[in-house]
Design a protein around this motif. Structure first.
Motif, PDB file in Angstrom:
ATOM      1  N   ASN A   1      14.274  -5.503  -4.702  1.00  0.00           N
ATOM      2  CA  ASN A   1      13.876  -6.699  -3.970  1.00  0.00           C
ATOM      3  C   ASN A   1      12.577  -6.474  -3.190  1.00  0.00           C
ATOM      4  N   GLU A   2      12.422  -5.319  -2.574  1.00  0.00           N
ATOM      5  CA  GLU A   2      11.196  -5.012  -1.838  1.00  0.00           C
ATOM      6  C   GLU A   2       9.995  -5.005  -2.776  1.00  0.00           C
ATOM      7  N   VAL A   3      10.144  -4.399  -3.930  1.00  0.00           N
ATOM      8  CA  VAL A   3       9.049  -4.339  -4.896  1.00  0.00           C
ATOM      9  C   VAL A   3       8.718  -5.747  -5.388  1.00  0.00           C
TER      10      VAL A   3
ATOM     11  N   LEU B   1       5.640   5.180  -4.935  1.00  0.00           N
ATOM     12  CA  LEU B   1       6.590   4.538  -5.836  1.00  0.00           C
ATOM     13  C   LEU B   1       7.155   5.535  -6.837  1.00  0.00           C
ATOM     14  N   GLU B   2       8.383   5.860  -6.636  1.00  0.00           N
ATOM     15  CA  GLU B   2       9.156   6.723  -7.527  1.00  0.00           C
ATOM     16  C   GLU B   2      10.549   6.128  -7.627  1.00  0.00           C
ATOM     17  N   ALA B   3      11.316   6.599  -8.551  1.00  0.00           N
ATOM     18  CA  ALA B   3      12.682   6.105  -8.696  1.00  0.00           C
ATOM     19  C   ALA B   3      13.432   6.258  -7.378  1.00  0.00           C
ATOM     20  N   ASP B   4      14.118   5.202  -6.988  1.00  0.00           N
ATOM     21  CA  ASP B   4      14.977   5.171  -5.795  1.00  0.00           C
ATOM     22  C   ASP B   4      14.218   5.295  -4.471  1.00  0.00           C
TER      23      ASP B   4
ATOM     24  N   LEU C   1       0.825  -1.205   0.000  1.00  0.00           N
ATOM     25  CA  LEU C   1       0.000   0.000   0.000  1.00  0.00           C
ATOM     26  C   LEU C   1       0.860   1.256   0.000  1.00  0.00           C
ATOM     27  N   GLU C   2       1.907   1.252   0.795  1.00  0.00           N
ATOM     28  CA  GLU C   2       2.833   2.388   0.814  1.00  0.00           C
ATOM     29  C   GLU C   2       3.458   2.587  -0.557  1.00  0.00           C
ATOM     30  N   MET C   3       3.867   1.492  -1.181  1.00  0.00           N
ATOM     31  CA  MET C   3       4.511   1.590  -2.490  1.00  0.00           C
ATOM     32  C   MET C   3       3.577   2.185  -3.535  1.00  0.00           C
ATOM     33  N   LEU C   4       2.312   1.817  -3.476  1.00  0.00           N
ATOM     34  CA  LEU C   4       1.372   2.347  -4.460  1.00  0.00           C
ATOM     35  C   LEU C   4       1.249   3.861  -4.366  1.00  0.00           C
ATOM     36  N   PHE C   5       1.414   4.407  -3.176  1.00  0.00           N
ATOM     37  CA  PHE C   5       1.314   5.851  -3.001  1.00  0.00           C
ATOM     38  C   PHE C   5       2.629   6.578  -3.300  1.00  0.00           C
TER      39      PHE C   5
END
Length: 61
Positions: free
Chosen positions: A43-45, A35-38, A29-33
């Protein structure tokens, strides 16, 4: 009943517990909000994608 058993077994096999899977999904959920380069390492993604794919497969079976 058998589907449910396989689903819970998959969670235990891959994540050890439902709580660990919940942590991965929370990160998703955090990544969806954010997600940008670096922002997150590759591995987390990949772990989040694998968790989501596993859920989809488990729910479809």
């Amino acid at each position: 009943m058998e589907k449910e058993h396989h689903f819970w077994q998959w969670i235990e096999d891959w994540y050890g517990s439902p709580e660990e899977l919940a942590k991965v999904l929370d990160l998703a959920l955090e990544m969806l909000f954010y997600l940008e380069a670096d922002t997150f390492d590759r591995n987390e993604v990949q772990q989040v994608v694998a968790a989501l794919r596993g859920l989809v497969v488990g729910l479809r079976n």
